[in-house]
Design a protein around this motif. Structure first.
Motif, PDB file in Angstrom:
ATOM      1  N   GLN A 227       0.832  -1.216   0.000  1.00  0.00           N
ATOM      2  CA  GLN A 227       0.000   0.000   0.000  1.00  0.00           C
ATOM      3  C   GLN A 227       0.857   1.251   0.000  1.00  0.00           C
ATOM      4  N   LEU A 228       1.915   1.196   0.787  1.00  0.00           N
ATOM      5  CA  LEU A 228       2.787   2.361   0.870  1.00  0.00           C
ATOM      6  C   LEU A 228       3.480   2.614  -0.464  1.00  0.00           C
ATOM      7  N   VAL A 229       3.815   1.528  -1.152  1.00  0.00           N
ATOM      8  CA  VAL A 229       4.425   1.681  -2.474  1.00  0.00           C
ATOM      9  C   VAL A 229       3.456   2.424  -3.399  1.00  0.00           C
ATOM     10  N   VAL A 230       2.169   2.078  -3.317  1.00  0.00           N
ATOM     11  CA  VAL A 230       1.157   2.780  -4.120  1.00  0.00           C
ATOM     12  C   VAL A 230       1.159   4.261  -3.757  1.00  0.00           C
ATOM     13  N   HIS A 231       1.251   4.546  -2.459  1.00  0.00           N
ATOM     14  CA  HIS A 231       1.205   5.946  -2.042  1.00  0.00           C
ATOM     15  C   HIS A 231       2.457   6.701  -2.403  1.00  0.00           C
ATOM     16  N   GLU A 232       3.553   5.969  -2.526  1.00  0.00           N
ATOM     17  CA  GLU A 232       4.788   6.652  -2.875  1.00  0.00           C
ATOM     18  C   GLU A 232       4.811   7.054  -4.335  1.00  0.00           C
ATOM     19  N   SER A 233       4.497   6.098  -5.217  1.00  0.00           N
ATOM     20  CA  SER A 233       4.732   6.402  -6.622  1.00  0.00           C
ATOM     21  C   SER A 233       3.504   6.205  -7.487  1.00  0.00           C
ATOM     22  N   GLY A 234       2.385   5.757  -6.875  1.00  0.00           N
ATOM     23  CA  GLY A 234       1.198   5.522  -7.685  1.00  0.00           C
ATOM     24  C   GLY A 234       0.609   6.816  -8.226  1.00  0.00           C
ATOM     25  N   SER A 235      -0.226   6.694  -9.229  1.00  0.00           N
ATOM     26  CA  SER A 235      -0.938   7.854  -9.752  1.00  0.00           C
ATOM     27  C   SER A 235      -1.894   8.333  -8.668  1.00  0.00           C
ATOM     28  N   ILE A 236      -2.369   9.540  -8.836  1.00  0.00           N
ATOM     29  CA  ILE A 236      -3.316  10.061  -7.853  1.00  0.00           C
ATOM     30  C   ILE A 236      -4.573   9.179  -7.833  1.00  0.00           C
ATOM     31  N   GLU A 237      -4.969   8.639  -9.002  1.00  0.00           N
ATOM     32  CA  GLU A 237      -6.127   7.740  -9.055  1.00  0.00           C
ATOM     33  C   GLU A 237      -5.885   6.485  -8.212  1.00  0.00           C
ATOM     34  N   ALA A 238      -4.698   5.888  -8.411  1.00  0.00           N
ATOM     35  CA  ALA A 238      -4.387   4.652  -7.674  1.00  0.00           C
ATOM     36  C   ALA A 238      -4.367   4.931  -6.179  1.00  0.00           C
ATOM     37  N   ARG A 239      -3.816   6.078  -5.809  1.00  0.00           N
ATOM     38  CA  ARG A 239      -3.726   6.418  -4.391  1.00  0.00           C
ATOM     39  C   ARG A 239      -5.122   6.653  -3.820  1.00  0.00           C
TER      40      ARG A 239
ATOM     41  N   LEU B 155      -7.944   5.352  -4.911  1.00  0.00           N
ATOM     42  CA  LEU B 155      -8.650   4.070  -4.798  1.00  0.00           C
ATOM     43  C   LEU B 155      -8.145   3.286  -3.606  1.00  0.00           C
ATOM     44  N   GLU B 156      -6.831   3.317  -3.388  1.00  0.00           N
ATOM     45  CA  GLU B 156      -6.263   2.567  -2.270  1.00  0.00           C
ATOM     46  C   GLU B 156      -6.815   3.122  -0.952  1.00  0.00           C
TER      47      GLU B 156
ATOM     48  N   LEU C 177      -9.562   5.060  -0.453  1.00  0.00           N
ATOM     49  CA  LEU C 177     -11.011   4.924  -0.322  1.00  0.00           C
ATOM     50  C   LEU C 177     -11.413   3.469  -0.079  1.00  0.00           C
ATOM     51  N   GLY C 178     -10.552   2.543  -0.515  1.00  0.00           N
ATOM     52  CA  GLY C 178     -10.849   1.127  -0.367  1.00  0.00           C
ATOM     53  C   GLY C 178     -11.041   0.716   1.080  1.00  0.00           C
ATOM     54  N   SER C 179     -10.355   1.425   1.988  1.00  0.00           N
ATOM     55  CA  SER C 179     -10.490   1.038   3.388  1.00  0.00           C
ATOM     56  C   SER C 179     -11.466   1.952   4.124  1.00  0.00           C
ATOM     57  N   GLU C 180     -12.231   2.731   3.367  1.00  0.00           N
ATOM     58  CA  GLU C 180     -13.153   3.678   3.996  1.00  0.00           C
ATOM     59  C   GLU C 180     -14.595   3.232   3.890  1.00  0.00           C
ATOM     60  N   PRO C 181     -15.231   2.906   5.007  1.00  0.00           N
ATOM     61  CA  PRO C 181     -16.617   2.454   4.939  1.00  0.00           C
ATOM     62  C   PRO C 181     -17.631   3.593   4.824  1.00  0.00           C
ATOM     63  N   ARG C 182     -17.126   4.843   4.940  1.00  0.00           N
ATOM     64  CA  ARG C 182     -18.072   5.976   4.896  1.00  0.00           C
ATOM     65  C   ARG C 182     -17.888   6.761   3.612  1.00  0.00           C
ATOM     66  N   MET C 183     -18.883   7.588   3.308  1.00  0.00           N
ATOM     67  CA  MET C 183     -18.706   8.556   2.232  1.00  0.00           C
ATOM     68  C   MET C 183     -17.870   9.690   2.820  1.00  0.00           C
TER      69      MET C 183
ATOM     70  N   GLY D 225     -15.726   7.229 -15.044  1.00  0.00           N
ATOM     71  CA  GLY D 225     -15.186   5.892 -15.327  1.00  0.00           C
ATOM     72  C   GLY D 225     -15.793   4.799 -14.453  1.00  0.00           C
ATOM     73  N   GLY D 226     -16.619   5.194 -13.486  1.00  0.00           N
ATOM     74  CA  GLY D 226     -17.314   4.193 -12.679  1.00  0.00           C
ATOM     75  C   GLY D 226     -16.504   3.618 -11.533  1.00  0.00           C
ATOM     76  N   GLU D 227     -15.362   4.252 -11.203  1.00  0.00           N
ATOM     77  CA  GLU D 227     -14.557   3.700 -10.107  1.00  0.00           C
ATOM     78  C   GLU D 227     -14.996   4.234  -8.748  1.00  0.00           C
ATOM     79  N   VAL D 228     -15.501   5.455  -8.756  1.00  0.00           N
ATOM     80  CA  VAL D 228     -16.015   6.020  -7.509  1.00  0.00           C
ATOM     81  C   VAL D 228     -17.418   6.564  -7.771  1.00  0.00           C
TER      82      VAL D 228
END
Ligand SMILES: Nc1nc2c(ncn2[C@@H]2O[C@H](COP(=O)(O)OP(=O)(O)O)[C@@H](O)[C@H]2O)c(=O)[nH]1
Ligand SMILES: [Mg+2]
Length: 664
Positions: A395-407, A409-410, A412-418, A445-448
């Motif tokens: 997960q941290l690797v995603v946060h380090e170099s992932g696109s803003i979209e990937a970050r 999604l990562e 929001l994936g652990s967020e049960p609330r809006m 794009g239907g991801e969020v």
């Protein structure tokens, strides 16, 4: 006099000096600006710089430069670090007669760690040496810079005494600053406090380099990590009062709302709500290439970020097991380490909260002896405690170099609330505007999804919340054919652990609006088939109504008629369930009215009672229990619950032992 600050940030720059003690940093700044930055009495007496000094300079090209003059002595590296954080360009001062010395190297390592990519080497005291000597020192400096972002920095021989080379130095300054990108003025203000003092009539005054944004007189800012709000009474830039200080300016602010002794170097002034202090920060850590041995996990270190110094432990999340340890304590099996020149994902666990933002650069010094050992970049400024597990490092690797979209999604994936856009933006340390735009695109794009304007949720979470609600509604309808459907309150409380309350409401509304469920009174069922109660239940209900009405107001108690319905249906659990469906259906349809734990009446009986009461009150202003017994033709056993019911529905109003007319 109020001077309007230059509107274009590209004409502003912060330049920091760097270099070994006595190499002529302060003399050079004085020669260039006329300002003696050694202002403390002790500095004057000892002839050395101890703390930071500040001087303004307008270059021949018209750039307004704030110079931060730092002390070179190794004992004052801490002060040097407090000033060097926000610089655009380093003026590395090397005395031509002495050449490269220990703090030349250490200061250079620090500015490299801080990501300063512009620099000029001032070869001062050139008046004292021969030209061959200058050529030799220049070669040494080149070797030192080789392979670094400052490898191509110009080396300018000069003298603060004779003025030799100073025009060339200023010309280089203009050349380098011409390509300096402007700092962001639209982002929330952020200023590391590097000095605090009191001024007669103005109270507490702080100074610092405004890293980003703007600050106007009257603005409210948050003082962090303390977390108090302060108001700006006056803003000054290099001694002149301004309406607005801009990113890239050395700024002094007179602030209201906090005592002088509650503010210190290392604190931050930021736009309220824009940053959050934290004791855990996820980072990428780099160990200096010239560090003599691997650096093990969990050592106590000093974090220098902005103008702050905070103690803590550097916990490595990846790395290698060191082949050779430098002390017995580090020989524990499985203990991670970073090689000299290497890097690793790590978490800083701090003894006091720090105020960091994603992308901030920092310097790490060893606790004791105090040495600069490395530095790095902030990945997650408000981190959770992270164990070294494959998942969390990934997960941290995603946060380090992932696109803003990937970050996004990562996260929001652990967020049960809006979550509100601003909240999401803070989680990924990006601006609210940028995050809002990306989320909009991602929702196309239907991801969020955005169930409520400005509130976001991952599409899979949304789908599962809706799916879960629809499933429970469907199950209930299958199990209770006679009922219209599940009560909304029961549905919501049954899903309490699985679906957070506001998300439930939004998902429920969307199912309703989309025609996937229908609601009648407070009951919910799947849409599609028209609902008819089963014929046997409807027939049994008619029989119950007839029996109740035959009894007048002296009806049998509910348990009794439920038992006879159950009996007629064959008894046992199936009979009992059937009877309870009959009762529930009667109430849902409004054909049965429950007036107490014991008694139900039919709707027609209640209409009759209402009419009798109305007739009574037409003649008499009150009624007591005895009168009511006559009116309904029942004993006290039925009269009391019926009267209490008519109080509840408002037909009567209690007044002592009597009732007056209510809404009839
Ligand atoms: N001859 C000569 N002396 C210099 C020059 N620059 C500085 N100095 C002297 O070197 C000493 C240290 O200078 P200072 O600016 O305090 O060094 P800092 O510790 O790097 O700030 C002082 O005595 C200065 O007068 C120079 O260009 N030529
Ligand atoms: Mg000095």
């Amino acid at each position: 006099m109020t001077v309007r600050a230059e509107p274009t940030a590209t004409r502003l720059a912060i330049v920091g000096t760097a270099g070994h003690i006595d190499h002529g940093k302060t003399a050079l700044v004085r020669r260039l600006t006329g300002v003696d930055t050694d202002r403390l009495p002790e500095e004057k007496r000892r002839g050395i710089s101890i703390d930071l000094g500040f001087a303004p300079l307008v270059t021949p090209g018209g750039v307004r430069v704030g110079i931060v003059d730092v002390p070179g002595h190794e004992r004052f590296i801490k002060n040097m670090l407090a000033g060097v954080g926000g610089i655009d360009l380093v003026l590395l001062v090397v005395a031509a007669d002495e050449g490269v010395m220990p703090q030349t190297r250490e200061h250079l390592a620090i500015v490299k760690m801080l990501g300063v990519s512009r620099g000029i080497v001032a070869l001062t005291k050139s008046d004292l040496v021969e030209s061959e000597w200058i050529a030799m020192v220049t070669r040494d400096v080149r070797a030192l810079l080789a392979g670094s972002p400052l490898a191509d920095a110009p080396v300018v021989p000069c003298s603060a005494v004779t003025g030799l080379g100073l025009d060339a130095l200023l010309a280089e300054l203009d050349r380098q600053l011409a390509s300096l990108p402007g700092r962001s003025l639209d982002e929330p203000a952020r200023l590391p406090v590097d000095r605090v003092f009191s001024v007669e009539g103005f109270g507490t005054v702080i100074t610092g380099t405004l890293w980003r944004g703007r600050v106007r007189t009257g603005d409210t800012l948050a003082l962090l990590p303390r977390g108090v709000e302060v108001r700006v009474r006056r803003a000054q830039v290099h001694g002149k009062t301004v309406e607005e200080a801009l990113a890239g300016q050395r700024t002094a602010l007179a602030i209201h709302g906090v005592e002088r002794d509650k503010v210190a170097r290392g604190d931050w002034l930021v736009a309220p709500g824009s940053l959050q202090p934290s004791r855990a920060v996820d980072v990428r850590f780099e160990l200096l290439a010239d560090h003599p041995r691997p650096w093990p996990s969990n050592r106590r270190v000093r974090l220098h970020l902005g103008a702050s110094e905070v103690l803590g432990r550097l916990v490595l999340l990846e790395g290698e097991n060191p082949e050779k340890s430098d002390s017995a304590g580090d020989r524990a099996p499985g203990r991670l380490a970073v090689r000299p020149g290497g890097s690793a994902l790590a978490q800083l666990r701090l003894e006091r909260p720090v105020v960091a933002a994603r992308g901030d650069r920092f310097v790490i010094r060893s606790y004791s002896p105090q040495r600069t050992i490395g530095g790095g970049v902030v990945i997650d400024p408000v981190a959770e405690k992270r164990r070294r597990r494959g998942g969390s490092v990934a997960q941290l690797v995603v946060h380090e170099s992932g696109s803003i979209e990937a970050r996004l999604l990562e996260r929001l994936g652990s967020e049960p609330r809006m979550l509100a856009t601003a909240h999401v933006a803070q989680m990924v340390s990006e601006s609210e505007v940028a995050v809002g735009q990306v989320l909009e695109q991602m929702s196309v794009g239907g991801e969020v999804v955005q169930p409520i304007p400005g509130r976001w949720l991952r599409a899979d979470r949304w789908a599962s919340a809706r799916g879960e609600i629809a499933r429970v509604v469907g199950d209930y309808a299958t199990r209770h054919l006679a009922r219209f459907g599940i009560a909304k309150g029961e549905l919501k409380s049954g899903l309490k652990g699985a679906i957070e309350s506001t998300l439930f409401d939004a998902a429920f509304e969307s199912l309703l609006a989309g025609g996937e469920i229908v609601m009648r009174a407070d009951r919910v069922r799947p849409a599609g088939s028209s609902w008819e109660p089963p014929a046997d239940v409807a027939r049994a209900l008619e029989k119950v109504e007839a029996d109740l009405e035959t009894a007048g107001f002296g009806v049998p108690d509910t348990a009794t008629w439920l038992a006879s319905v159950s009996h007629a249906h064959g008894g046992g659990p199936a009979g009992a369930a059937f009877a309870s469906e009959v009762g529930a259906l009667g109430q849902f349809l409004g054909r049965l009215v429950r007036v107490s734990q014991e008694y139900c009446y039919t709707a027609r009986q209640m209409d009759d009672l209402e009419a009798r009461l109305a007739k009574h009150f037409a003649k008499s202003p009150t009624i007591n229990v005895a009168g009511f017994k006559d009116l309904a033709g029942v004993s006290r056993k039925w009269a009391v619950p019926l009267l209490e019911h008519s109080d509840r529905v408002g037909w009567t109003v209690r007044a002592g032992d009597e009732r007056k007319r209510g809404r009839l």
